[in-house]
Design a protein around this motif. Sequence first.
Motif, mmCIF file in Angstrom:
data_model
loop_
_atom_site.group_PDB
_atom_site.id
_atom_site.type_symbol
_atom_site.label_atom_id
_atom_site.label_comp_id
_atom_site.label_asym_id
_atom_site.label_seq_id
_atom_site.Cartn_x
_atom_site.Cartn_y
_atom_site.Cartn_z
ATOM 1 N N LEU A 1 3.502 2.739 3.068
ATOM 2 C CA LEU A 1 2.069 2.439 3.101
ATOM 3 C C LEU A 1 1.387 3.321 4.147
ATOM 4 C CD1 LEU A 1 2.176 -1.473 2.930
ATOM 5 C CD2 LEU A 1 1.725 0.131 1.061
ATOM 6 N N ASN A 2 1.734 4.601 4.129
ATOM 7 C CA ASN A 2 1.163 5.511 5.118
ATOM 8 C C ASN A 2 -0.345 5.666 4.891
ATOM 9 O OD1 ASN A 2 0.723 8.164 3.472
ATOM 10 N ND2 ASN A 2 2.826 7.528 2.970
ATOM 11 N N ILE B 1 -4.369 -3.830 0.080
ATOM 12 C CA ILE B 1 -3.102 -3.446 0.707
ATOM 13 C C ILE B 1 -1.950 -4.257 0.132
ATOM 14 C CG2 ILE B 1 -3.288 -5.009 2.682
ATOM 15 C CD1 ILE B 1 -2.079 -2.566 4.333
ATOM 16 N N TYR B 2 -2.220 -5.484 -0.285
ATOM 17 C CA TYR B 2 -1.163 -6.315 -0.855
ATOM 18 C C TYR B 2 -0.743 -5.817 -2.238
ATOM 19 C CZ TYR B 2 -1.908 -9.333 3.093
ATOM 20 O OH TYR B 2 -1.996 -9.815 4.368
ATOM 21 N N ALA B 3 -1.703 -5.340 -3.014
ATOM 22 C CA ALA B 3 -1.372 -4.763 -4.327
ATOM 23 C C ALA B 3 -0.559 -3.483 -4.144
ATOM 24 C CB ALA B 3 -2.640 -4.487 -5.131
ATOM 25 N N LEU B 4 -0.957 -2.667 -3.176
ATOM 26 C CA LEU B 4 -0.223 -1.427 -2.914
ATOM 27 C C LEU B 4 1.179 -1.718 -2.381
ATOM 28 C CD1 LEU B 4 -3.111 0.672 -1.322
ATOM 29 C CD2 LEU B 4 -2.204 0.823 -3.654
ATOM 30 N N ALA B 5 1.291 -2.715 -1.523
ATOM 31 C CA ALA B 5 2.611 -3.101 -1.013
ATOM 32 C C ALA B 5 3.500 -3.533 -2.175
ATOM 33 C CB ALA B 5 2.475 -4.230 0.004
ATOM 34 N N ASN B 6 2.952 -4.304 -3.086
ATOM 35 C CA ASN B 6 3.721 -4.744 -4.256
ATOM 36 C C ASN B 6 4.181 -3.551 -5.091
ATOM 37 O OD1 ASN B 6 4.773 -6.812 -6.023
ATOM 38 N ND2 ASN B 6 3.114 -6.261 -7.416
ATOM 39 N N GLN B 7 3.311 -2.586 -5.301
ATOM 40 C CA GLN B 7 3.660 -1.383 -6.073
ATOM 41 C C GLN B 7 4.767 -0.580 -5.391
ATOM 42 O OE1 GLN B 7 0.022 0.825 -6.441
ATOM 43 N NE2 GLN B 7 -0.707 -0.376 -8.190
ATOM 44 N N GLN B 8 4.751 -0.557 -4.077
ATOM 45 C CA GLN B 8 5.719 0.244 -3.313
ATOM 46 C C GLN B 8 7.000 -0.524 -2.988
ATOM 47 O OE1 GLN B 8 4.888 3.260 -3.806
ATOM 48 N NE2 GLN B 8 4.532 4.038 -1.753
ATOM 49 N N GLY B 9 7.032 -1.815 -3.329
ATOM 50 C CA GLY B 9 8.220 -2.619 -3.040
ATOM 51 C C GLY B 9 8.297 -3.128 -1.612
ATOM 52 N N PRO C 1 7.839 -5.867 0.959
ATOM 53 C CA PRO C 1 7.637 -7.314 0.974
ATOM 54 C C PRO C 1 6.335 -7.685 1.702
ATOM 55 C CG PRO C 1 9.894 -6.780 1.545
ATOM 56 C CD PRO C 1 9.122 -5.484 1.534
ATOM 57 N N GLU C 2 5.645 -8.639 1.151
ATOM 58 C CA GLU C 2 4.346 -9.045 1.703
ATOM 59 C C GLU C 2 4.421 -9.399 3.188
ATOM 60 O OE1 GLU C 2 1.322 -12.637 0.787
ATOM 61 O OE2 GLU C 2 1.911 -11.455 -0.969
ATOM 62 N N SER C 3 5.530 -9.953 3.596
ATOM 63 C CA SER C 3 5.677 -10.358 4.995
ATOM 64 C C SER C 3 5.653 -9.179 5.979
ATOM 65 C CB SER C 3 6.967 -11.154 5.195
ATOM 66 O OG SER C 3 8.094 -10.380 4.819
ATOM 67 N N PHE C 4 5.813 -7.952 5.488
ATOM 68 C CA PHE C 4 5.813 -6.784 6.370
ATOM 69 C C PHE C 4 4.475 -6.042 6.377
ATOM 70 C CE2 PHE C 4 10.480 -6.919 5.347
ATOM 71 C CZ PHE C 4 10.850 -7.478 6.566
ATOM 72 N N VAL C 5 3.534 -6.462 5.568
ATOM 73 C CA VAL C 5 2.226 -5.789 5.515
ATOM 74 C C VAL C 5 1.562 -5.828 6.899
ATOM 75 C CG1 VAL C 5 -0.090 -5.884 4.504
ATOM 76 C CG2 VAL C 5 1.919 -6.121 3.047
ATOM 77 N N GLY C 6 1.880 -6.825 7.690
ATOM 78 C CA GLY C 6 1.307 -6.938 9.037
ATOM 79 C C GLY C 6 1.642 -5.773 9.949
#
Length: 142
Positions: A111-112, A124-132, A134-139
Amino acid sequence: MDVKAKVNQLIKRCGTDNPVAIAKELGIKVMYAPLGGRKYGNYIKYKRVKTIIIDRDILPPHLFRFVFAHELGHAVCTPNENTQWLDQNTLGVNSSRVEYIANHFATELLLNDRYLQDHATSSIYALANQQGVPESFVGFKQ
């Protein structure tokens, strides 16, 4: 350690944010083999040879990029740490720090800032999902 700066430096040096391509560019050996348990991946350094091992038999495909990037984080940020030894012999005293760094690295890589800018219309959550990621690391992204 400034993980974000390390990621940006690697992306610039290697011309990509693809963790597999970065590992190849850095000369890190990659193996696909069963790890005999619930571990999706592992990083080891033996006789100065950095190796990432991925267990494709149990790894869910949507997590491949994150797991690979996580192991790459070990190779780049904490290359001399043997997390299995740390877990078994120090009750994980340093392993949580090492795992934190690897998770931060993987999140920053996948998620650079450039990727987020190129996909600014998506959450950012949709992009995190696309990139694999985990939602818990988006922070990790600030």
